[in-house]
Design a protein around this motif. Structure first.
Motif, short mmCIF file in Angstrom:
data_model
loop_
_atom_site.label_atom_id
_atom_site.label_comp_id
_atom_site.label_asym_id
_atom_site.label_seq_id
_atom_site.Cartn_x
_atom_site.Cartn_y
_atom_site.Cartn_z
N ILE A 134 0.85 -1.19 0.00
CA ILE A 134 0.00 0.00 0.00
C ILE A 134 0.88 1.24 0.00
O ILE A 134 1.78 1.37 0.84
N GLY A 135 0.64 2.18 -0.92
CA GLY A 135 1.37 3.43 -0.91
C GLY A 135 1.58 4.01 -2.30
O GLY A 135 1.24 3.39 -3.32
N GLY A 136 2.13 5.21 -2.34
CA GLY A 136 2.44 5.86 -3.61
C GLY A 136 3.68 5.25 -4.23
O GLY A 136 4.53 4.68 -3.54
N ALA B 157 1.55 -10.01 -5.07
CA ALA B 157 0.90 -9.22 -4.02
C ALA B 157 -0.22 -8.38 -4.64
O ALA B 157 -0.25 -8.13 -5.85
N LEU B 158 -1.15 -7.94 -3.80
CA LEU B 158 -2.19 -7.00 -4.20
C LEU B 158 -1.69 -5.60 -3.86
O LEU B 158 -1.27 -5.35 -2.72
N TYR B 159 -1.76 -4.68 -4.82
CA TYR B 159 -1.24 -3.33 -4.63
C TYR B 159 -2.39 -2.31 -4.58
O TYR B 159 -3.28 -2.32 -5.43
N SER C 70 0.24 7.00 -15.18
CA SER C 70 1.00 5.80 -14.84
C SER C 70 0.10 4.74 -14.24
O SER C 70 0.27 3.53 -14.50
N PHE C 71 -0.86 5.16 -13.42
CA PHE C 71 -1.78 4.18 -12.83
C PHE C 71 -2.55 3.46 -13.93
O PHE C 71 -2.76 2.23 -13.85
N MET D 14 -1.51 -4.98 -14.87
CA MET D 14 -1.70 -5.77 -13.65
C MET D 14 -3.15 -6.16 -13.38
O MET D 14 -3.41 -7.02 -12.53
N GLY D 15 -4.09 -5.53 -14.05
CA GLY D 15 -5.50 -5.88 -13.86
C GLY D 15 -5.94 -5.66 -12.42
O GLY D 15 -5.67 -4.62 -11.82
N ASP D 16 -6.59 -6.66 -11.84
CA ASP D 16 -7.14 -6.52 -10.49
C ASP D 16 -6.07 -6.61 -9.40
O ASP D 16 -6.39 -6.50 -8.22
N LYS D 17 -4.82 -6.80 -9.79
CA LYS D 17 -3.74 -6.85 -8.81
C LYS D 17 -3.32 -5.45 -8.35
O LYS D 17 -2.48 -5.32 -7.45
N ILE D 18 -3.88 -4.41 -8.97
CA ILE D 18 -3.58 -3.05 -8.52
C ILE D 18 -4.87 -2.25 -8.48
O ILE D 18 -5.71 -2.36 -9.38
N ARG D 19 -5.05 -1.47 -7.42
CA ARG D 19 -6.28 -0.71 -7.22
C ARG D 19 -5.92 0.68 -6.71
O ARG D 19 -4.86 0.88 -6.10
N TYR D 20 -6.82 1.61 -6.95
CA TYR D 20 -6.56 3.00 -6.55
C TYR D 20 -7.23 3.29 -5.22
O TYR D 20 -8.37 2.85 -4.95
#
Length: 274
Positions: free
Chosen positions: A208-210, A239-241, A251-252, A259-265
């Motif tokens: 979790i983080g920027g 990992a889930l980000y 960039s997001f 990454m699909g569902d492996k990264i979320r805002y």
């Protein structure tokens, strides 16, 4: 574990106000933590809206010595007289950013609170409790954010490139899961995760983080091809980000494609349950 985003650049609705900064409220075990405090008192305003009682917080971690993560600290110390505040021993040094027009501006912490009795200066690997730890000293340079090139520190009266010795990361272990929190990942998120791997022998379940893929001082975004390669590297950790703040919207979107569902805002007002 419960994480409430008190401050991020964007908001989930008009009920909240955002700012360029980051502040997360975390409930973990018996702890009530704040990870960073944004740029101002806004963290407290949004905390009230999200049902968070600032006076009940027992632990504060300042991820690094920039105003958009520690700017609310003086206000916090006026509201809470019990919490221990963990800051790098380099946290009150002088830090600067060079803007696109060449002007150099201070981006460091408020020195007037440096000697406050609630502040604790951390070691490179600090064990806070049986499930909370802090580590720093990241030396890897893979995918090192190019936006770091305009970030400086003062040394012997001269401005030199910042080595980000003041950046520290939080590890939380709860119910068999491991969580890694990185404020801006100035040292590069891949290098931070690699350091985690060397310390704990496996990748975290959630990060979790920027990611510092956009520089606030210049508005410059990371190269799209580099971001794609970064996304591929992060996928390998499984990992889930959750990210936001200095990652940048362009960039997001690239990371999301890779990454699909492996990264979320995460935005101001969002809630993460781990």
């Amino acid at each position: 574990m419960l994480i409430k985003t008190l401050v991020e650049n964007t908001c989930v609705s008009e009920d909240f106000r955002g700012e360029h900064g980051l502040s997360l409220y975390i409930e973990s075990g018996n702890h009530r933590l704040l990870f960073d405090l944004g740029d101002s008192e806004l963290y407290a305003e949004n905390a009230k809206k999200m049902g968070v009682e600032i006076r009940e917080v027992d632990t504060v971690i300042i991820s690094h010595a920039h105003y958009d993560h520690g700017g609310g600290l003086k206000h916090f110390l006026g509201q809470n007289q019990q919490a221990k505040v963990y800051i790098s021993p380099y946290g009150f040094d002088d830090y600067y950013a060079r803007k696109s027009d060449g002007e150099t501006v201070s981006i460091g912490m408020d020195k007037s609170i440096e000697a406050h009795p609630q502040i604790r200066l951390t070691n490179q690997h600090e064990i806070l409790s049986d499930h909370l730890e802090i580590f720093s000293g990241v030396t890897g340079r893979k995918f090192f954010p190019k936006g770091n090139s305009v970030l400086l520190r003062e040394k012997n009266g001269l401005l030199v490139p910042d080595k980000f010795l003041h950046e520290q990361n939080l590890v939380i272990r709860e119910k068999g899961k491991h969580f890694l929190l990185a404020g801006c990942a100035h040292n590069g998120i891949v290098n931070i995760v690699d350091q985690y791997l060397s310390l704990y022998g496996d990748f975290p379940d959630m990060v979790i983080g920027g990611l510092h893929l956009k520089n606030h001082s210049t508005g410059e975004e990371e190269d799209p091809e580099t971001v794609r390669y970064l996304g591929e590297a992060l996928l390998k950790t499984n990992a889930l980000y959750y990210t936001g703040h200095c990652t940048g919207s362009a960039s997001f979107q690239i990371l999301k494609e890779v990454m699909g569902d492996k990264i979320r805002y995460m935005a101001t007002g969002s809630v993460i349950e781990g």
